[in-house]
Design a protein around this motif. Structure first.
Motif, PDB file in Angstrom:
ATOM      1  N   ILE A   5     -62.640   3.702 -29.298  1.00 53.40           N
ATOM      2  CA  ILE A   5     -63.162   2.708 -30.225  1.00 53.40           C
ATOM      3  C   ILE A   5     -62.076   1.930 -30.970  1.00 53.40           C
ATOM      4  CG2 ILE A   5     -65.384   3.827 -30.551  1.00 53.40           C
ATOM      5  CD1 ILE A   5     -64.333   5.126 -33.065  1.00 53.40           C
ATOM      6  N   ILE A   6     -60.841   2.415 -30.958  1.00 52.75           N
ATOM      7  CA  ILE A   6     -59.764   1.647 -31.587  1.00 52.75           C
ATOM      8  C   ILE A   6     -58.525   1.673 -30.705  1.00 52.75           C
ATOM      9  CG2 ILE A   6     -60.585   2.023 -33.947  1.00 52.75           C
ATOM     10  CD1 ILE A   6     -58.351   4.090 -34.273  1.00 52.75           C
ATOM     11  N   ASP A   7     -57.686   0.674 -30.867  1.00 53.20           N
ATOM     12  CA  ASP A   7     -56.413   0.612 -30.145  1.00 53.20           C
ATOM     13  C   ASP A   7     -55.357   0.012 -31.075  1.00 53.20           C
ATOM     14  OD1 ASP A   7     -56.949  -2.140 -30.196  1.00 53.20           O
ATOM     15  OD2 ASP A   7     -57.820  -2.108 -28.184  1.00 53.20           O
ATOM     16  N   ASP A   8     -54.155  -0.095 -30.573  1.00 58.83           N
ATOM     17  CA  ASP A   8     -53.042  -0.576 -31.400  1.00 58.83           C
ATOM     18  C   ASP A   8     -53.257  -2.015 -31.867  1.00 58.83           C
ATOM     19  OD1 ASP A   8     -51.798   1.844 -31.117  1.00 58.83           O
ATOM     20  OD2 ASP A   8     -50.499   1.207 -29.462  1.00 58.83           O
ATOM     21  N   GLU A   9     -53.848  -2.844 -31.015  1.00 59.22           N
ATOM     22  CA  GLU A   9     -54.086  -4.244 -31.386  1.00 59.22           C
ATOM     23  C   GLU A   9     -55.059  -4.330 -32.563  1.00 59.22           C
ATOM     24  OE1 GLU A   9     -55.742  -8.445 -29.447  1.00 59.22           O
ATOM     25  OE2 GLU A   9     -55.699  -6.609 -28.249  1.00 59.22           O
ATOM     26  N   PHE A  10     -56.106  -3.505 -32.528  1.00 54.28           N
ATOM     27  CA  PHE A  10     -57.095  -3.486 -33.600  1.00 54.28           C
ATOM     28  C   PHE A  10     -56.450  -3.018 -34.913  1.00 54.28           C
ATOM     29  CE2 PHE A  10     -60.701  -1.159 -35.732  1.00 54.28           C
ATOM     30  CZ  PHE A  10     -61.405  -2.293 -36.113  1.00 54.28           C
ATOM     31  N   ILE A  11     -55.650  -1.967 -34.818  1.00 57.83           N
ATOM     32  CA  ILE A  11     -54.976  -1.434 -36.004  1.00 57.83           C
ATOM     33  C   ILE A  11     -54.014  -2.457 -36.590  1.00 57.83           C
ATOM     34  CG2 ILE A  11     -53.324   0.284 -36.816  1.00 57.83           C
ATOM     35  CD1 ILE A  11     -56.122   1.380 -36.474  1.00 57.83           C
ATOM     36  N   SER A  12     -53.305  -3.186 -35.737  1.00 57.28           N
ATOM     37  CA  SER A  12     -52.339  -4.175 -36.227  1.00 57.28           C
ATOM     38  C   SER A  12     -53.024  -5.278 -37.016  1.00 57.28           C
ATOM     39  CB  SER A  12     -51.556  -4.782 -35.060  1.00 57.28           C
ATOM     40  OG  SER A  12     -52.412  -5.552 -34.228  1.00 57.28           O
ATOM     41  N   LYS A  13     -54.258  -5.622 -36.651  1.00 56.18           N
ATOM     42  CA  LYS A  13     -55.009  -6.628 -37.402  1.00 56.18           C
ATOM     43  C   LYS A  13     -55.443  -6.083 -38.759  1.00 56.18           C
ATOM     44  CE  LYS A  13     -56.724  -9.005 -33.277  1.00 56.18           C
ATOM     45  NZ  LYS A  13     -57.908  -9.338 -32.457  1.00 56.18           N
ATOM     46  N   LEU A  14     -55.768  -4.793 -38.799  1.00 56.88           N
ATOM     47  CA  LEU A  14     -56.208  -4.186 -40.048  1.00 56.88           C
ATOM     48  C   LEU A  14     -55.076  -4.035 -41.047  1.00 56.88           C
ATOM     49  CD1 LEU A  14     -58.576  -1.336 -38.783  1.00 56.88           C
ATOM     50  CD2 LEU A  14     -59.196  -3.624 -39.548  1.00 56.88           C
ATOM     51  N   GLU A  15     -53.848  -3.980 -40.561  1.00 61.02           N
ATOM     52  CA  GLU A  15     -52.711  -3.779 -41.453  1.00 61.02           C
ATOM     53  C   GLU A  15     -52.466  -4.967 -42.378  1.00 61.02           C
ATOM     54  OE1 GLU A  15     -49.653  -2.759 -38.717  1.00 61.02           O
ATOM     55  OE2 GLU A  15     -50.073  -0.599 -38.825  1.00 61.02           O
ATOM     56  N   MET A  16     -53.156  -6.087 -42.119  1.00 64.07           N
ATOM     57  CA  MET A  16     -52.985  -7.270 -42.956  1.00 64.07           C
ATOM     58  C   MET A  16     -53.948  -7.292 -44.136  1.00 64.07           C
ATOM     59  SD  MET A  16     -52.481 -10.232 -40.036  1.00 64.07           S
ATOM     60  CE  MET A  16     -54.104  -9.946 -39.320  1.00 64.07           C
ATOM     61  N   ILE A  17     -54.886  -6.345 -44.201  1.00 60.48           N
ATOM     62  CA  ILE A  17     -55.908  -6.363 -45.251  1.00 60.48           C
ATOM     63  C   ILE A  17     -55.976  -5.003 -45.930  1.00 60.48           C
ATOM     64  CG2 ILE A  17     -57.293  -8.146 -44.147  1.00 60.48           C
ATOM     65  CD1 ILE A  17     -59.055  -6.015 -42.956  1.00 60.48           C
ATOM     66  N   SER A  18     -56.753  -4.915 -47.022  1.00 66.03           N
ATOM     67  CA  SER A  18     -56.895  -3.647 -47.734  1.00 66.03           C
ATOM     68  C   SER A  18     -58.249  -3.588 -48.420  1.00 66.03           C
ATOM     69  CB  SER A  18     -55.778  -3.469 -48.766  1.00 66.03           C
ATOM     70  OG  SER A  18     -55.829  -4.517 -49.718  1.00 66.03           O
ATOM     71  N   LEU A  19     -58.709  -2.371 -48.720  1.00 67.67           N
ATOM     72  CA  LEU A  19     -59.963  -2.181 -49.439  1.00 67.67           C
ATOM     73  C   LEU A  19     -59.795  -2.591 -50.894  1.00 67.67           C
ATOM     74  CD1 LEU A  19     -61.465   1.236 -48.269  1.00 67.67           C
ATOM     75  CD2 LEU A  19     -62.337  -1.037 -47.785  1.00 67.67           C
ATOM     76  N   ASP A  20     -60.879  -3.078 -51.481  1.00 69.04           N
ATOM     77  CA  ASP A  20     -60.861  -3.454 -52.890  1.00 69.04           C
ATOM     78  C   ASP A  20     -62.106  -2.882 -53.561  1.00 69.04           C
ATOM     79  OD1 ASP A  20     -60.292  -4.558 -55.319  1.00 69.04           O
ATOM     80  OD2 ASP A  20     -60.994  -6.566 -54.802  1.00 69.04           O
ATOM     81  N   ILE A  21     -62.015  -1.644 -54.043  1.00 72.17           N
ATOM     82  CA  ILE A  21     -63.127  -1.005 -54.736  1.00 72.17           C
ATOM     83  C   ILE A  21     -63.010  -1.364 -56.202  1.00 72.17           C
ATOM     84  CG2 ILE A  21     -64.279   1.178 -55.247  1.00 72.17           C
ATOM     85  CD1 ILE A  21     -63.162   2.304 -52.697  1.00 72.17           C
TER      86      ILE A  21
END
Length: 299
Positions: A5-21
């Motif tokens: 369900i996840i790969d390195d490309e997907f993770i690399s895109k997520l590294e640009m954002i963060s949660l905001d609770i």
């Protein structure tokens, strides 16, 4: 599902954002979320007048020399939050090609990655029948996250889900300590609203992600067809039906779906619950980067 369900490309895109609770919560020490209290970080927040019992090391002597009063320094408190992800494990989440379930799991993994990177703890719960089993224990750190993803890939979607009973049977919902996310198609007769009300009673921040397939959002059936309910075990189940698809039937379905979605939005808006509608055919990163950013969960 036994599908990656996840790969390195997907993770690399997520590294640009963060949660905001953003809501004030108790949480646990060690995370990176600001709360409306003071703690022991190195970032200065405010002063207040000294009272008996305060730590003498926090007295600001420069202020004493100016005002001849003792003031103590207050510092920002950053705490670890509990991000709890509930995944609807009913058969309806499979859809016609399992894409809906895949989308739900990838979204759950993506949000969990963001939480772990923010030094928060994560737990995955499977809503199935009237149960809410913990899929992989508390997830803290990258190694635990990678093991959790393997558990997600082996989930079996089957049967029905009683949302209220399942959530009420959850052993550790938490209290005022983080974010609860429910990922489901919400195509159910069970009382999902009561489940949300219970989470709000527990002072959880709540996000509902409704995942629907293209066939559910804009069906293309034509002529006489046999519709089999994905949660029906027998062919004789009354939820299965033969029908003739006409323009009038399409119009009635579209109206019913729009009214149902509007009711969900209205329910959520009145209770400060976040809501997102996701098309399972769209890349999950689109939902995470765009839709969750719009509602302020991600920044």
């Amino acid at each position: 599902m036994a599908k990656k369900i996840i790969d390195d490309e997907f993770i690399s895109k997520l590294e640009m954002i963060s949660l905001d609770i953003s809501k004030p919560m108790q949480g646990y020490f060690g995370g990176s979320h600001r709360v409306k209290s003071y703690g022991n970080t190195v970032e200065f927040a405010d002063f207040r007048e000294y009272v008996l019992g305060d730590d003498l090391r926090k007295i600001d002597w420069n202020l004493y020399s100016r005002f001849e009063k003792h003031y103590v320094k207050l510092f920002v408190d950053e705490r670890q939050m509990h991000v709890q992800i509930f995944i609807d494990g009913s058969a309806s989440m499979l859809g016609s090609n399992k894409q809906k379930a895949y989308c739900a799991l990838k979204m759950a993994a993506g949000i969990a990655f963001l939480a772990v990177r923010s030094m928060d703890k994560v737990s995955f719960r499977l809503l199935q029948g009237d149960t809410c089993p913990d899929l992989c224990g508390t997830v803290n750190g990258t190694d635990a996250f990678n093991r959790a993803v393997l558990s997600l890939e082996n989930i079996k979607f089957q049967g029905e889900t009683d949302f209220n009973a399942a959530v009420m049977n959850c052993e550790n919902v938490g209290y005022n300590d983080g974010l609860t996310i429910i990922i489901s198609d919400f195509l159910t007769k069970s009382d999902w609203k009561a489940a949300v009300e219970y989470l709000l009673y527990r002072k959880r921040q709540v996000l509902l992600i409704q995942v629907l397939s293209p066939e559910e959002l804009d069906p293309t059936y034509n002529g006489r067809i046999f519709l089999k309910d994905s949660e029906a075990e027998e062919i004789t189940d009354l939820r299965n039906m033969k029908m003739r698809i006409t323009p009038a039937a399409f119009k009635a379905y579209r109206q019913a779906l729009d009214e149902y979605i509007d009711d969900m939005k209205d329910f959520c808006a009145k209770r400060a619950v976040d809501y997102v509608l996701a098309d399972s055919s769209e890349p999950v990163e689109i939902t995470l980067l765009n839709k969750l950013t719009e509602i302020g969960i991600i920044k």
